[in-house]
Write a protein that holds these residues in place. Structure first.
Motif, PDB file in Angstrom:
ATOM      1  N   ALA A  11      70.557 -17.671  60.123  1.00 21.04           N
ATOM      2  CA  ALA A  11      69.873 -18.732  59.383  1.00 21.04           C
ATOM      3  C   ALA A  11      68.543 -18.238  58.819  1.00 21.04           C
ATOM      4  O   ALA A  11      68.162 -18.592  57.697  1.00 21.04           O
ATOM      5  N   MET A  12      67.822 -17.403  59.591  1.00 23.14           N
ATOM      6  CA  MET A  12      66.565 -16.838  59.098  1.00 23.14           C
ATOM      7  C   MET A  12      66.809 -15.943  57.887  1.00 23.14           C
ATOM      8  O   MET A  12      66.060 -15.973  56.907  1.00 23.14           O
ATOM      9  N   TRP A  13      67.857 -15.126  57.962  1.00 21.90           N
ATOM     10  CA  TRP A  13      68.182 -14.246  56.838  1.00 21.90           C
ATOM     11  C   TRP A  13      68.544 -15.065  55.599  1.00 21.90           C
ATOM     12  O   TRP A  13      68.093 -14.752  54.494  1.00 21.90           O
ATOM     13  N   GLN A  14      69.316 -16.102  55.789  1.00 21.47           N
ATOM     14  CA  GLN A  14      69.674 -16.966  54.680  1.00 21.47           C
ATOM     15  C   GLN A  14      68.449 -17.658  54.098  1.00 21.47           C
ATOM     16  O   GLN A  14      68.292 -17.767  52.874  1.00 21.47           O
ATOM     17  N   GLN A  15      67.554 -18.116  54.990  1.00 21.96           N
ATOM     18  CA  GLN A  15      66.349 -18.799  54.539  1.00 21.96           C
ATOM     19  C   GLN A  15      65.443 -17.851  53.757  1.00 21.96           C
ATOM     20  O   GLN A  15      64.830 -18.242  52.757  1.00 21.96           O
ATOM     21  N   GLU A  16      65.358 -16.590  54.191  1.00 22.09           N
ATOM     22  CA  GLU A  16      64.525 -15.612  53.478  1.00 22.09           C
ATOM     23  C   GLU A  16      65.068 -15.384  52.071  1.00 22.09           C
ATOM     24  O   GLU A  16      64.296 -15.284  51.105  1.00 22.09           O
ATOM     25  N   GLU A  17      66.367 -15.300  51.943  1.00 15.91           N
ATOM     26  CA  GLU A  17      66.965 -15.135  50.616  1.00 15.91           C
ATOM     27  C   GLU A  17      66.686 -16.341  49.723  1.00 15.91           C
ATOM     28  O   GLU A  17      66.385 -16.198  48.538  1.00 15.91           O
ATOM     29  N   ILE A  18      66.780 -17.534  50.313  1.00 16.98           N
ATOM     30  CA  ILE A  18      66.535 -18.756  49.534  1.00 16.98           C
ATOM     31  C   ILE A  18      65.090 -18.804  49.050  1.00 16.98           C
ATOM     32  O   ILE A  18      64.801 -19.114  47.884  1.00 16.98           O
ATOM     33  N   ILE A  19      64.149 -18.481  49.954  1.00 13.45           N
ATOM     34  CA  ILE A  19      62.728 -18.529  49.594  1.00 13.45           C
ATOM     35  C   ILE A  19      62.409 -17.479  48.540  1.00 13.45           C
ATOM     36  O   ILE A  19      61.670 -17.746  47.576  1.00 13.45           O
ATOM     37  N   LEU A 133      53.170 -13.065  48.002  1.00 15.98           N
ATOM     38  CA  LEU A 133      54.285 -13.336  48.914  1.00 15.98           C
ATOM     39  C   LEU A 133      53.798 -13.853  50.265  1.00 15.98           C
ATOM     40  O   LEU A 133      54.609 -14.068  51.174  1.00 15.98           O
ATOM     41  N   LYS A 134      52.489 -14.061  50.371  1.00 15.04           N
ATOM     42  CA  LYS A 134      51.939 -14.594  51.613  1.00 15.04           C
ATOM     43  C   LYS A 134      52.496 -15.976  51.903  1.00 15.04           C
ATOM     44  O   LYS A 134      52.821 -16.301  53.048  1.00 15.04           O
ATOM     45  N   PHE A 135      52.627 -16.790  50.871  1.00 20.53           N
ATOM     46  CA  PHE A 135      53.144 -18.139  51.067  1.00 20.53           C
ATOM     47  C   PHE A 135      54.615 -18.106  51.495  1.00 20.53           C
ATOM     48  O   PHE A 135      55.067 -18.917  52.302  1.00 20.53           O
ATOM     49  N   MET A 136      55.343 -17.120  50.958  1.00 21.06           N
ATOM     50  CA  MET A 136      56.736 -16.980  51.360  1.00 21.06           C
ATOM     51  C   MET A 136      56.822 -16.589  52.833  1.00 21.06           C
ATOM     52  O   MET A 136      57.648 -17.125  53.586  1.00 21.06           O
ATOM     53  N   ILE A 141      57.735 -18.015  58.541  1.00 24.61           N
ATOM     54  CA  ILE A 141      57.241 -18.162  59.914  1.00 24.61           C
ATOM     55  C   ILE A 141      57.448 -19.593  60.403  1.00 24.61           C
ATOM     56  O   ILE A 141      57.871 -19.825  61.545  1.00 24.61           O
ATOM     57  N   ARG A 142      57.161 -20.560  59.543  1.00 27.00           N
ATOM     58  CA  ARG A 142      57.387 -21.964  59.934  1.00 27.00           C
ATOM     59  C   ARG A 142      58.870 -22.218  60.196  1.00 27.00           C
ATOM     60  O   ARG A 142      59.233 -22.916  61.157  1.00 27.00           O
ATOM     61  N   THR A 143      59.711 -21.636  59.352  1.00 23.74           N
ATOM     62  CA  THR A 143      61.155 -21.788  59.558  1.00 23.74           C
ATOM     63  C   THR A 143      61.592 -21.129  60.853  1.00 23.74           C
ATOM     64  O   THR A 143      62.397 -21.683  61.616  1.00 23.74           O
ATOM     65  N   ARG A 144      61.042 -19.924  61.107  1.00 24.12           N
ATOM     66  CA  ARG A 144      61.382 -19.221  62.344  1.00 24.12           C
ATOM     67  C   ARG A 144      60.964 -20.026  63.567  1.00 24.12           C
ATOM     68  O   ARG A 144      61.724 -20.152  64.541  1.00 24.12           O
ATOM     69  N   ASP A 145      59.745 -20.591  63.537  1.00 18.42           N
ATOM     70  CA  ASP A 145      59.271 -21.387  64.666  1.00 18.42           C
ATOM     71  C   ASP A 145      60.164 -22.612  64.884  1.00 18.42           C
ATOM     72  O   ASP A 145      60.460 -22.977  66.030  1.00 18.42           O
ATOM     73  N   ALA A 146      60.566 -23.237  63.774  1.00 19.57           N
ATOM     74  CA  ALA A 146      61.456 -24.397  63.910  1.00 19.57           C
ATOM     75  C   ALA A 146      62.797 -23.989  64.497  1.00 19.57           C
ATOM     76  O   ALA A 146      63.355 -24.677  65.361  1.00 19.57           O
ATOM     77  N   MET A 147      63.330 -22.839  64.034  1.00 20.55           N
ATOM     78  CA  MET A 147      64.599 -22.344  64.563  1.00 20.55           C
ATOM     79  C   MET A 147      64.484 -22.004  66.044  1.00 20.55           C
ATOM     80  O   MET A 147      65.404 -22.283  66.838  1.00 20.55           O
ATOM     81  N   LEU A 148      63.371 -21.381  66.435  1.00 23.53           N
ATOM     82  CA  LEU A 148      63.165 -21.050  67.842  1.00 23.53           C
ATOM     83  C   LEU A 148      63.091 -22.302  68.698  1.00 23.53           C
ATOM     84  O   LEU A 148      63.636 -22.342  69.817  1.00 23.53           O
ATOM     85  N   ALA A 149      62.412 -23.323  68.183  1.00 22.14           N
ATOM     86  CA  ALA A 149      62.330 -24.576  68.934  1.00 22.14           C
ATOM     87  C   ALA A 149      63.719 -25.190  69.104  1.00 22.14           C
ATOM     88  O   ALA A 149      64.073 -25.677  70.186  1.00 22.14           O
ATOM     89  N   ILE A 150      64.514 -25.145  68.033  1.00 22.24           N
ATOM     90  CA  ILE A 150      65.889 -25.672  68.118  1.00 22.24           C
ATOM     91  C   ILE A 150      66.707 -24.849  69.100  1.00 22.24           C
ATOM     92  O   ILE A 150      67.490 -25.395  69.898  1.00 22.24           O
ATOM     93  N   MET A 151      66.542 -23.512  69.061  1.00 21.59           N
ATOM     94  CA  MET A 151      67.291 -22.641  69.958  1.00 21.59           C
ATOM     95  C   MET A 151      66.928 -22.908  71.414  1.00 21.59           C
ATOM     96  O   MET A 151      67.798 -22.993  72.280  1.00 21.59           O
TER      97      MET A 151
END
Length: 302
Positions: A11-19, A133-136, A141-151
Motif C-alpha cells: 500500500a505504501m508503494w502504491q501510495q508513493e506512485e499515486i503521490i 518533493l518535501k511535501f510528497m 510519512i503521514r500515510t505510513r503512520d496511518a498504515m502503521l496504526a492500522i497494522m
C-alpha cells in the motif's frame, strides 16, 4: 502479522506512485499554463511583467521552489525572469527534460516547457518550474503512520481474537482432558465440569454418564464379592439399582425361574405391590387394599 506487513508495504508503494503522479501532473500543468500566459509578454520583451507573474504564482503555491524563464532570442539564451534561490536557478539551467534533482539538500522535480506562439512554429523561450518533493515525502510519512496504526490495530485485534478462541475452545478441552485422566486413574467420583452446550459439553456429559455407570458396576462387583447366596446377591443388586430411580419413587421387581419375586426399592412402593398381589389372589378385599393405597402414598411406578 507477515501478511499485514506485506499488505502495508504494498500500500505504501502504491501510495508513493499515486503521490508522485500527482506531483508530475501538477508540475506539468503549472509549466504549460505559465508558458501560455507569458508568451505574449515575452514576445514584447516585457520581462518585468513576466517576473511579476512568476512571483504571484510562486507565492500562491508553497510547493514551488523556483521558476526561471529564458529568452532564446537574446544572445546566450539569457534568463530574463526568475524567482527562487539563485543556486536552484543556476543548477537547473541545463535541464531540458522533466526530471528529479537534488540541490542544496532539497529534492525537487524540475519541469521543462518551451514557450512559443500557438499556430506559429517559432520558439520564443523556455520555462523551468521546480516543485519541492518535501511535501510528497511528508504526505508519504503521514500515510505510513496511518498504515502503521492500522497494522498495529489489526495485530492487536488478531491477538485478542486468538485469546478469545483459546479461552473458548482450548480451556474446556484442557478441563475435559484433565477429567478423563482422573477417571482413567480410578477416581470414579470425579465429575467433569460442563462449561458449554457444544460438542465439548456433550462429550463431558457422556464421560460423566460413563463414570456413573462405572461406579454402579464397581459397587455391584463389590456386592458380588460380599454376598454369598443368590437371593442375597439379587436383593443387594436390585437395591443398588433402585437408587438410580430419580425424580420419582418406585421399585424394581425380579421374577425368578420358579416364580418367586424379589422386590427392591422404595418401601412404600414395595408394600403397595404386595397389597395388589394379595388382592389379585383374593386374600383381602378391594376396599381394604384401596384404603391402604390411599394413605399418603403416591401412585406407584413399576
Amino acid at each position: 502479522i507477515g501478511i499485514t506487513t506485506g499488505v502495508t508495504q504494498f500500500a505504501m508503494w502504491q501510495q508513493e506512485e499515486i503521490i508522485e503522479s500527482d506531483v508530475i501532473a501538477t508540475g506539468r500543468f503549472i509549466a504549460s499554463s505559465l508558458a501560455d500566459h507569458i508568451v505574449a509578454l515575452l514576445a514584447q520583451s516585457k520581462y518585468l511583467e513576466v517576473r511579476e507573474v512568476l512571483n504571484s504564482v510562486k507565492q500562491k503555491d508553497p510547493r514551488i521552489l523556483m521558476i526561471a524563464v529564458n529568452d532564446v532570442t537574446t544572445p546566450g539564451n539569457e534568463i530574463v525572469a526568475a524567482v527562487g534561490e539563485d543556486l536552484w536557478i543556476e543548477k537547473t539551467q541545463e535541464i531540458f527534460v522533466d526530471r528529479k534533482i537534488t540541490v542544496g539538500g532539497h529534492e525537487q522535480y524540475v519541469f521543462f516547457e518551451p514557450i512559443q506562439i500557438r499556430g506559429v512554429d517559432k520558439l520564443l523561450g523556455t520555462i523551468r518550474v521546480g516543485l519541492s518533493l518535501k511535501f510528497m515525502r511528508e504526505r508519504l510519512i503521514r500515510t505510513r503512520d496511518a498504515m502503521l496504526a492500522i497494522m498495529i490495530a489489526a495485530i492487536a485485534f488478531a491477538l485478542l481474537l486468538a485469546f478469545v478462541i483459546s479461552d473458548t475452545i482450548i480451556r474446556p478441552l484442557r478441563s475435559l482432558t484433565a477429567g478423563i485422566l482422573k477417571i482413567a486413574g480410578g477416581e470414579f467420583s470425579h465429575r467433569i465440569k460442563v462449561e458449554s452446550g457444544d460438542e465439548t459439553g456433550m462429550m463431558a456429559n457422556s464421560f460423566n454418564r460413563m463414570t456413573e455407570n462405572l461406579t454402579i458396576l464397581q459397587e455391584i462387583s463389590g456386592i458380588l464379592n460380599e454376598q454369598s447366596g443368590p437371593q442375597e446377591i439379587l436383593t443387594a443388586v436390585l437395591n443398588r439399582l433402585s437408587k438410580n430411580i430419580s425424580g420419582k419413587t418406585g421399585c424394581v421387581v425380579f421374577r425368578g425361574l420358579e416364580g418367586e419375586e424379589l422386590v427392591a426399592g422404595d418401601a412404600d412402593e414395595a408394600s403397595l405391590f404386595f397389597l395388589r398381589k394379595l388382592r389379585a389372589a383374593g386374600r383381602i378385599g378391594a376396599s381394604d387394599a384401596g384404603h391402604s393405597e390411599n394413605i399418603g402414598h403416591p401412585k406407584p411406578h413399576l
